[in-house]
Enzyme design. Structure first.
Site, PDB file in Angstrom:
ATOM      1  N   GLU A   1      10.362   0.902  10.106  1.00  0.00           N
ATOM      2  CA  GLU A   1      11.347   1.955   9.910  1.00  0.00           C
ATOM      3  C   GLU A   1      10.630   3.259  10.195  1.00  0.00           C
ATOM      4  OE1 GLU A   1      13.228   4.750   8.803  1.00  0.00           O
ATOM      5  OE2 GLU A   1      13.248   4.088   6.704  1.00  0.00           O
TER       6      GLU A   1
ATOM      7  N   GLY B   1       7.155   4.697   8.199  1.00  0.00           N
ATOM      8  CA  GLY B   1       6.267   5.837   8.420  1.00  0.00           C
ATOM      9  C   GLY B   1       6.490   6.438   9.789  1.00  0.00           C
ATOM     10  N   SER B   2       5.436   7.003  10.355  1.00  0.00           N
ATOM     11  CA  SER B   2       5.589   7.723  11.612  1.00  0.00           C
ATOM     12  C   SER B   2       5.747   6.767  12.795  1.00  0.00           C
ATOM     13  CB  SER B   2       4.378   8.622  11.845  1.00  0.00           C
ATOM     14  OG  SER B   2       3.218   7.843  11.967  1.00  0.00           O
ATOM     15  N   THR B   3       6.403   7.253  13.827  1.00  0.00           N
ATOM     16  CA  THR B   3       6.584   6.449  15.038  1.00  0.00           C
ATOM     17  C   THR B   3       5.225   6.116  15.668  1.00  0.00           C
ATOM     18  OG1 THR B   3       8.770   7.384  15.376  1.00  0.00           O
ATOM     19  CG2 THR B   3       7.716   6.444  17.307  1.00  0.00           C
TER      20      THR B   3
ATOM     21  N   GLU C   1      10.370  15.098  15.699  1.00  0.00           N
ATOM     22  CA  GLU C   1      10.616  15.095  14.260  1.00  0.00           C
ATOM     23  C   GLU C   1       9.696  16.107  13.581  1.00  0.00           C
ATOM     24  OE1 GLU C   1       9.413  11.568  11.879  1.00  0.00           O
ATOM     25  OE2 GLU C   1      11.443  11.643  11.077  1.00  0.00           O
TER      26      GLU C   1
ATOM     27  N   LYS D   1       0.840  -1.203   0.000  1.00  0.00           N
ATOM     28  CA  LYS D   1       0.000   0.000   0.000  1.00  0.00           C
ATOM     29  C   LYS D   1       0.877   1.256   0.000  1.00  0.00           C
ATOM     30  CE  LYS D   1      -1.886   2.485   3.247  1.00  0.00           C
ATOM     31  NZ  LYS D   1      -1.744   3.835   2.642  1.00  0.00           N
TER      32      LYS D   1
ATOM     33  N   CYS E   1      13.474  10.643   6.784  1.00  0.00           N
ATOM     34  CA  CYS E   1      13.518  10.082   8.136  1.00  0.00           C
ATOM     35  C   CYS E   1      14.915  10.217   8.730  1.00  0.00           C
ATOM     36  CB  CYS E   1      13.078   8.638   8.120  1.00  0.00           C
ATOM     37  SG  CYS E   1      13.894   7.672   6.868  1.00  0.00           S
TER      38      CYS E   1
END
Ligand code: NAI
Ligand code: MG
Length: 501
Positions: A280, A258-260, A411, A206, A314
């Site tokens: 990641e 993607g995001s944490t 971030e 996706k 990132c």
């Protein structure tokens, strides 16, 4: 092992949706690229079992060009039913064909994909810049060639897995669910799909909802390459579609970038299941600049570390730690250099900083700019003009910040650099390691011993010395702490797609 041969090549040197003249090498033309060179469909269906199929609910969502705020196209919204269909197609291909295929034939298909990406590089680059806002120079010189390089690299491993892991019996995992972000759309697709296929897995991928165009063009490429049906399935949609993949019972592995925050949600959903996973996630990379470094070279490195891809990286170096006695000089040089950066049309070859990927991200970065001021930082923004429509943010420096400030800890994922100073190497290391993240860092110094000392002490997956943001398919990439779990790239990236008995 079956003796199945790869199908004869069905593709022609240029793709059916291109109006580009490949004889005219684009490097030699100063003219901006144009979407007129691409035939983008009005809408894209899902790619399941080798065919483009309508989404079960017949719902589509818009993707915009963030530099103009105009609609680029529409993508299908995949529901649970569609995801299930894709997983079934992937399972069928895994059992029926792909996992039993002669490994060298598998390799041939992956090489073919790599070559076709090279042939269609210009179309892919233009599409990436239109749908995602990144400067054409970067999609042309970094994203697309690197994506092809990952396919070339992993194609080579397909028939050598037993040599890669001596004494082990490498076995494919099965069906892999892969969820990717919007900052490097095609490149992240390559990081996910190339190793998975080389190891004999099949995939349901996706792309991110704001940047699905190159993934759908990749689906067309896969079809033209004659890859067996169902080996690669691509479903579009937002977070809900991603969650349907994560929670599907017949998936053997989840790979997410993607995001944490979403990474944590995924980790919770997978706890107690036997799915393997790699995550990641975010970063807040430190750039440590010592007084003995070649300053002008370091300034270039810092500019690249934070302003590359609008800072949507990132592993971006978003915190500069500069030795105290050169801090003023470095800040002055950075300010001068910021004034020369061109912010604007992503399709213009002179553009250094393109559009912020989406309205959502634009608002998020702007809220950090306000927050920095509230926290007492001094703000410096370059004074260049930016286009009226679309989402643009001038390159920004925050000085007078402290370690506990949120702009130093969180971030931002935009063109924003914080600057702190340090006296000793130990202080630099302490500051560099003092965030929840641990993905990447950089050191600038003339002394090899310092590179070794600081590099070893940084709790981050990657440390670059006297350079930054260099990527290569052979080297592993991944994070410590809240930056993630597992590695991608190189041999490490292969083992993440295998059972090693
Ligand atoms: P996100 O993590 O929501 O999106 C990444 C991917 O995950 C997209 O394909 C999205 O559709 C999917 N997703 C969202 N919710 C999901 C769920 N519950 N289950 C499964 N998949 C799901 O990132 P977002 O909101 O676009 O960006 C927010 C922030 O995240 C950025 O400002 C940046 O700080 C960070 N980020 C970091 C990235 C990295 O490469 N480390 C990439 C993208 C975002
Ligand atoms: Mg878009």
């Amino acid at each position: 092992m079956s003796e199945t041969k790869t199908k004869e090549t069905t593709y022609k040197p240029t793709s059916p949706n291109s109006k580009l003249d490949f004889a005219s090498l684009w490097e030699y033309s100063e003219a901006p690229e144009s979407s007129a060179n691409l035939e983008i469909k009005d809408k894209y269906d899902l790619f399941i079992g080798g065919k483009f199929v309508k989404p079960s609910k017949d719902r589509y969502f818009k993707s915009i060009n963030p530099s103009s705020n105009e609609e680029v196209t529409q993508f299908a919204e995949a529901t649970q039913k569609d995801v299930d269909k894709a997983v079934k197609a992937a399972r069928k291909a895994f059992k029926g064909e792909w996992s039993d295929l002669n490994p060298s034939s598998r390799g041939k298909y992956i090489y073919r994909i790599a070559r076709m990406l090279q042939e269609r590089a210009r179309e892919f680059a233009i599409a990436e810049s239109i749908d995602g806002g990144k400067p054409i120079r970067e999609s042309r010189d970094v994203d697309i060639p690197l994506a092809a390089a990952y396919f070339f690299y992993y194609a080579g491993w397909a028939d050598k897995l037993e040599y890669a892991f001596p004494g082990k019996k490498p076995e494919a995992l099965g069906v892999c669910g892969q969820i990717i972000p919007w900052n490097f759309p095609l490149l992240m697709l390559a990081w996910k799909i190339a190793p998975a296929l080389a190891c004999g897995n099949t995939v349901v991928l996706k792309p991110a909802e704001t940047t699905s165009l190159t993934a759908m063009m990749f689906a067309e490429l896969v079809k033209d390459a004659g890859l067996p049906d169902g080996v690669v399935n691509i479903v579009t949609g937002a977070g809900q579609t991603g969650a349907e993949i994560v929670n599907h019972k017949d998936i053997d592995k989840i790979a997410f970038t993607g995001s944490t925050n979403v990474g944590k949600i995924i980790q919770k959903s997978l706890a107690g299941t036997d799915k393997k996973y790699t995550l990641e996630l975010g970063g807040k990379g430190a750039l440590i600049l010592f007084e003995d470094a070649p300053i002008d070279q370091a300034v270039e490195g810092i500019i690249n570390a934070i302003y590359f891809n609008q800072g949507h990286v990132c592993c971006a170096g978003s915190r500069l730690l500069v030795q105290e006695n050169i801090a003023d000089k470095v800040i002055m040089k950075l300010k001068d250099r910021l004034e020369t950066l061109i912010v604007g049309d992503p399709l213009d070859k002179n553009t250094d900083i393109g559009a912020i990927n989406s309205k959502e991200q634009f608002d998020r970065v702007n809220s950090y700019l306000e927050l920095g001021v509230e926290e007492g930082a001094e703000v410096y923004q370059s004074k260049c003009s930016v286009p009226e429509n679309g989402y643009f943010i001038r390159p920004t420096l925050f000085t007078n910040v402290s370690q506990s400030n949120r702009v130093v800890q969180e971030e931002i994922f935009g063109p924003v650099l914080t600057v702190q100073s340090f006296r000793t190497a130990d202080e630099a290391i302490e500051k560099a390691n003092n965030t929840p993240f641990g993905l990447a860092g950089g050191v600038w110094t003339d002394k090899g011993s310092k590179i070794f000392k600081v590099g070893s002490a940084l709790r981050s997956g990657v440390v670059w010395a006297n350079t930054y943001n260099k990527f290569d398919p052979t080297s592993p990439f991944g994070g410590y702490k809240e930056s993630g779990v597992g590695r991608e790239g190189g041999l490490h990236g292969l083992s993440a797609y295998l059972n090693l008995k």
